[in-house]
Scaffold this active site. Sequence first.
Site, PDB file in Angstrom:
ATOM      1  N   THR A 133       0.829  -1.209   0.000  1.00  0.00           N
ATOM      2  CA  THR A 133       0.000   0.000   0.000  1.00  0.00           C
ATOM      3  C   THR A 133       0.865   1.262   0.000  1.00  0.00           C
ATOM      4  OG1 THR A 133      -1.506   1.305   1.360  1.00  0.00           O
ATOM      5  CG2 THR A 133      -0.176  -0.305   2.530  1.00  0.00           C
ATOM      6  N   ASP A 134       0.301   2.356  -0.521  1.00  0.00           N
ATOM      7  CA  ASP A 134       1.015   3.648  -0.473  1.00  0.00           C
ATOM      8  C   ASP A 134       1.222   4.136   0.960  1.00  0.00           C
ATOM      9  OD1 ASP A 134      -1.636   4.348   0.096  1.00  0.00           O
ATOM     10  OD2 ASP A 134      -1.767   5.945  -1.406  1.00  0.00           O
ATOM     11  N   GLU A 135       0.420   3.588   1.893  1.00  0.00           N
ATOM     12  CA  GLU A 135       0.497   4.098   3.276  1.00  0.00           C
ATOM     13  C   GLU A 135       1.843   3.804   3.935  1.00  0.00           C
ATOM     14  OE1 GLU A 135      -2.874   3.573   5.770  1.00  0.00           O
ATOM     15  OE2 GLU A 135      -4.284   3.980   4.159  1.00  0.00           O
ATOM     16  N   TYR A 181      -1.512  -0.407  11.146  1.00  0.00           N
ATOM     17  CA  TYR A 181      -1.799  -1.064   9.860  1.00  0.00           C
ATOM     18  C   TYR A 181      -0.643  -0.868   8.885  1.00  0.00           C
ATOM     19  CZ  TYR A 181      -3.369  -1.346   5.009  1.00  0.00           C
ATOM     20  OH  TYR A 181      -3.436  -1.626   3.670  1.00  0.00           O
ATOM     21  N   LYS A 185       2.165  -3.464   7.209  1.00  0.00           N
ATOM     22  CA  LYS A 185       2.294  -3.665   5.760  1.00  0.00           C
ATOM     23  C   LYS A 185       3.741  -3.390   5.307  1.00  0.00           C
ATOM     24  CE  LYS A 185      -0.447  -4.455   3.070  1.00  0.00           C
ATOM     25  NZ  LYS A 185      -0.833  -5.787   2.514  1.00  0.00           N
TER      26      LYS A 185
HETATM   27  P1  NAD Z   1     -10.249  -6.535   2.666  1.00  0.00           P
HETATM   28  O1  NAD Z   1     -10.142  -6.285   4.119  1.00  0.00           O
HETATM   29  O2  NAD Z   1     -11.485  -6.173   1.938  1.00  0.00           O
HETATM   30  O3  NAD Z   1      -9.983  -8.091   2.367  1.00  0.00           O
HETATM   31  C1  NAD Z   1      -8.983  -8.834   3.023  1.00  0.00           C
HETATM   32  C2  NAD Z   1      -9.273 -10.297   2.793  1.00  0.00           C
HETATM   33  O4  NAD Z   1      -8.214 -11.059   3.406  1.00  0.00           O
HETATM   34  C3  NAD Z   1     -10.579 -10.788   3.432  1.00  0.00           C
HETATM   35  O5  NAD Z   1     -11.279 -11.607   2.527  1.00  0.00           O
HETATM   36  C4  NAD Z   1     -10.128 -11.587   4.643  1.00  0.00           C
HETATM   37  O6  NAD Z   1     -11.010 -12.634   4.982  1.00  0.00           O
HETATM   38  C5  NAD Z   1      -8.787 -12.111   4.155  1.00  0.00           C
HETATM   39  N1  NAD Z   1      -7.844 -12.411   5.256  1.00  0.00           N
HETATM   40  C6  NAD Z   1      -7.498 -11.622   6.298  1.00  0.00           C
HETATM   41  N2  NAD Z   1      -6.586 -12.234   7.072  1.00  0.00           N
HETATM   42  C7  NAD Z   1      -6.332 -13.446   6.497  1.00  0.00           C
HETATM   43  C8  NAD Z   1      -5.474 -14.515   6.808  1.00  0.00           C
HETATM   44  N3  NAD Z   1      -4.688 -14.493   7.892  1.00  0.00           N
HETATM   45  N4  NAD Z   1      -5.468 -15.598   5.991  1.00  0.00           N
HETATM   46  C9  NAD Z   1      -6.259 -15.656   4.897  1.00  0.00           C
HETATM   47  N5  NAD Z   1      -7.110 -14.663   4.562  1.00  0.00           N
HETATM   48  C10 NAD Z   1      -7.132 -13.559   5.339  1.00  0.00           C
HETATM   49  O7  NAD Z   1      -8.975  -5.814   2.027  1.00  0.00           O
HETATM   50  P2  NAD Z   1      -8.777  -5.153   0.581  1.00  0.00           P
HETATM   51  O8  NAD Z   1      -9.180  -3.743   0.638  1.00  0.00           O
HETATM   52  O9  NAD Z   1      -9.333  -6.042  -0.436  1.00  0.00           O
HETATM   53  O10 NAD Z   1      -7.187  -5.180   0.504  1.00  0.00           O
HETATM   54  C11 NAD Z   1      -6.501  -6.308  -0.007  1.00  0.00           C
HETATM   55  C12 NAD Z   1      -5.004  -6.048   0.066  1.00  0.00           C
HETATM   56  O11 NAD Z   1      -4.682  -4.886  -0.679  1.00  0.00           O
HETATM   57  C13 NAD Z   1      -4.491  -5.806   1.480  1.00  0.00           C
HETATM   58  O12 NAD Z   1      -3.233  -6.413   1.581  1.00  0.00           O
HETATM   59  C14 NAD Z   1      -4.369  -4.298   1.562  1.00  0.00           C
HETATM   60  O13 NAD Z   1      -3.350  -3.945   2.467  1.00  0.00           O
HETATM   61  C15 NAD Z   1      -3.980  -3.961   0.143  1.00  0.00           C
HETATM   62  N6  NAD Z   1      -4.347  -2.618  -0.336  1.00  0.00           N
HETATM   63  C16 NAD Z   1      -5.635  -2.166  -0.208  1.00  0.00           C
HETATM   64  C17 NAD Z   1      -5.966  -0.925  -0.726  1.00  0.00           C
HETATM   65  C18 NAD Z   1      -7.381  -0.385  -0.630  1.00  0.00           C
HETATM   66  O14 NAD Z   1      -7.592   0.777  -0.956  1.00  0.00           O
HETATM   67  N7  NAD Z   1      -8.359  -1.171  -0.227  1.00  0.00           N
HETATM   68  C19 NAD Z   1      -4.987  -0.143  -1.345  1.00  0.00           C
HETATM   69  C20 NAD Z   1      -3.695  -0.636  -1.440  1.00  0.00           C
HETATM   70  C21 NAD Z   1      -3.388  -1.881  -0.945  1.00  0.00           C
HETATM   71  O1  DAU Z   2      -4.102   4.215   0.647  1.00  0.00           O
HETATM   72  C1  DAU Z   2      -4.362   2.854   0.576  1.00  0.00           C
HETATM   73  C2  DAU Z   2      -5.184   2.440   1.779  1.00  0.00           C
HETATM   74  O2  DAU Z   2      -6.490   2.966   1.584  1.00  0.00           O
HETATM   75  C3  DAU Z   2      -5.238   0.933   1.987  1.00  0.00           C
HETATM   76  O3  DAU Z   2      -3.942   0.459   2.262  1.00  0.00           O
HETATM   77  C4  DAU Z   2      -6.188   0.580   3.133  1.00  0.00           C
HETATM   78  O4  DAU Z   2      -6.314  -0.822   3.248  1.00  0.00           O
HETATM   79  C5  DAU Z   2      -7.541   1.202   2.842  1.00  0.00           C
HETATM   80  O5  DAU Z   2      -8.418   0.943   3.917  1.00  0.00           O
HETATM   81  C6  DAU Z   2      -7.423   2.697   2.606  1.00  0.00           C
HETATM   82  O6  DAU Z   2      -7.041   3.383   3.811  1.00  0.00           O
HETATM   83  P1  DAU Z   2      -7.686   4.794   4.249  1.00  0.00           P
HETATM   84  O7  DAU Z   2      -7.514   4.945   5.697  1.00  0.00           O
HETATM   85  O8  DAU Z   2      -7.216   5.880   3.371  1.00  0.00           O
HETATM   86  O9  DAU Z   2      -9.227   4.502   3.851  1.00  0.00           O
HETATM   87  P2  DAU Z   2     -10.607   4.801   4.605  1.00  0.00           P
HETATM   88  O10 DAU Z   2     -11.692   4.456   3.643  1.00  0.00           O
HETATM   89  O11 DAU Z   2     -10.658   4.203   5.957  1.00  0.00           O
HETATM   90  O12 DAU Z   2     -10.571   6.378   4.781  1.00  0.00           O
HETATM   91  C7  DAU Z   2     -10.417   7.252   3.683  1.00  0.00           C
HETATM   92  C8  DAU Z   2     -10.359   8.664   4.226  1.00  0.00           C
HETATM   93  O13 DAU Z   2     -11.646   9.016   4.741  1.00  0.00           O
HETATM   94  C9  DAU Z   2      -9.394   8.862   5.377  1.00  0.00           C
HETATM   95  O14 DAU Z   2      -8.792  10.150   5.258  1.00  0.00           O
HETATM   96  C10 DAU Z   2     -10.263   8.802   6.617  1.00  0.00           C
HETATM   97  C11 DAU Z   2     -11.574   9.372   6.135  1.00  0.00           C
HETATM   98  N1  DAU Z   2     -12.786   8.820   6.781  1.00  0.00           N
HETATM   99  C12 DAU Z   2     -12.954   7.466   6.802  1.00  0.00           C
HETATM  100  C13 DAU Z   2     -14.079   6.902   7.388  1.00  0.00           C
HETATM  101  C14 DAU Z   2     -14.232   5.400   7.416  1.00  0.00           C
HETATM  102  C15 DAU Z   2     -13.770   9.670   7.297  1.00  0.00           C
HETATM  103  O15 DAU Z   2     -13.625  10.906   7.248  1.00  0.00           O
HETATM  104  N2  DAU Z   2     -14.879   9.105   7.885  1.00  0.00           N
HETATM  105  C16 DAU Z   2     -15.066   7.762   7.963  1.00  0.00           C
HETATM  106  O16 DAU Z   2     -16.099   7.309   8.542  1.00  0.00           O
END
Ligand code: NAD
Ligand code: DAU
Length: 372
Positions: A133-135, A181, A185
Amino acid sequence: MNNTDTWLVTGGAGFIGVNFVKMLLAEKLGRVVVLDALTYAGNIRSLESEIESGAIEFVKGDIGDSQLVAGLLARIRPAYIVNFAAESHVDRSVDNPRPFVEANILGTQNLLECARQYVKNGGELRKFVQIGTDEVYGDLDMDFDEPQLLEGAEALVGREVRVFGRETFSESSPLKPSSPYSASKAAADMMALAYHRTFGLPVVVTRCSNNYGPYQFPEKLIPLMINNIMEGRSLPVYGKGLNVRDWIYVDDHCSGVIAAALNGRLGEVYNFGGYYEARNIDLINMLIDLVRESEGINGSGLVTYVSDRPGHDRRYAMDASKSIQELGWKPEVLPEDGMKRTVRWYLDNLPWVRDIVEGEYRSYYEKMYSNR
Ligand code: NAD
Ligand code: DAU
């Protein structure tokens, strides 16, 4: 690559994993096996038709379970392992960091170790893709109150791009994670790269900005806001709502991961970004407008400023030029189209959302948002 290759997709029942599995199948890239622990975030309903039709094999299990993973690799003999499995929500990591260490660090290390043993025993693994992730890079300054044109964007992504600051993250930016988190990562990325350097495992690491699109768990900003508008609940905006995220449509992330799996150089990191920076409050107002246009429901009175997320990152912005130049990838979905498509999907799939929000999610919501 040929279409008899097996892809093991871990975390394939989560938001991005589900979209990735559907893309692998649509592009007929091979046989697909999903390994997912089905934590609160995993939803087998999202893959119901693929499982029922036999298009994929689904295995319920933890990437941290060495016996299960070793046995699975020996049986299915994957050419590609793509590790999406993780605890993914920043707010939950603030509430309780431990599961993030277990799934993201220990789980990933176990998966890497099992992959190493599989290769040692003759397994022909072409790529282990660690999804990052970019985070991990921390956050960036906001230099402009109003977004400014990014120079060179037309040549890079074929459209105008506006940004809130001068700096971006490149693959060589220092790692400075802010939350438990993102720290977990960063550790997983480092472990994956160490397995390449020390043991020669064919690893690539990808890092992406904020994804949006279908099947996202409604604890995350976009589906949470759409669902709350539909339910007439308040829209909780953290702090002043001025934090900036770089949004990418989930299919654009998935196509980047496929490109990195097929063509990424071993031991390399590839950034993906949407080239679409938005302040949270502007994005929420856009969602309000889209729901009003479609459903005639006016959510504007529901916006509520609540206390900020501890350690809240101010701005993310990816420089994905390495992926664009080396992998021939770029984000294709125009932000306005992607947002419209996404809102439409949630409105058309309210039962999918309701199924989640009416379950154990209720107590999560109470804990995180009541008295905030
Ligand atoms: P999500 O939380 O929607 O899904 C995670 C999945 O992993 C779920 O299906 C969960 O059951 C499974 N899981 C969790 N722990 C596990 C374990 N120990 N063994 C097997 N399965 C397990 O997450 P997402 O948003 O789909 O993100 C997927 C990946 O992409 C993550 O690694 C996250 O860090 C990365 N990522 C997410 C974003 C985003 O914006 N959502 C951006 C960049 C990177
Ligand atoms: O940047 C990549 C990441 O993006 C991934 O690695 C993470 O898995 C994914 O969850 C996401 O993280 P963020 O923290 O950026 O996403 P989130 O949707 O939780 O929040 C987006 C922005 O909105 C953040 O600045 C917090 C704000 N927010 C979020 C929630 C849930 C609010 O203001 N109110 C809310 O209720």
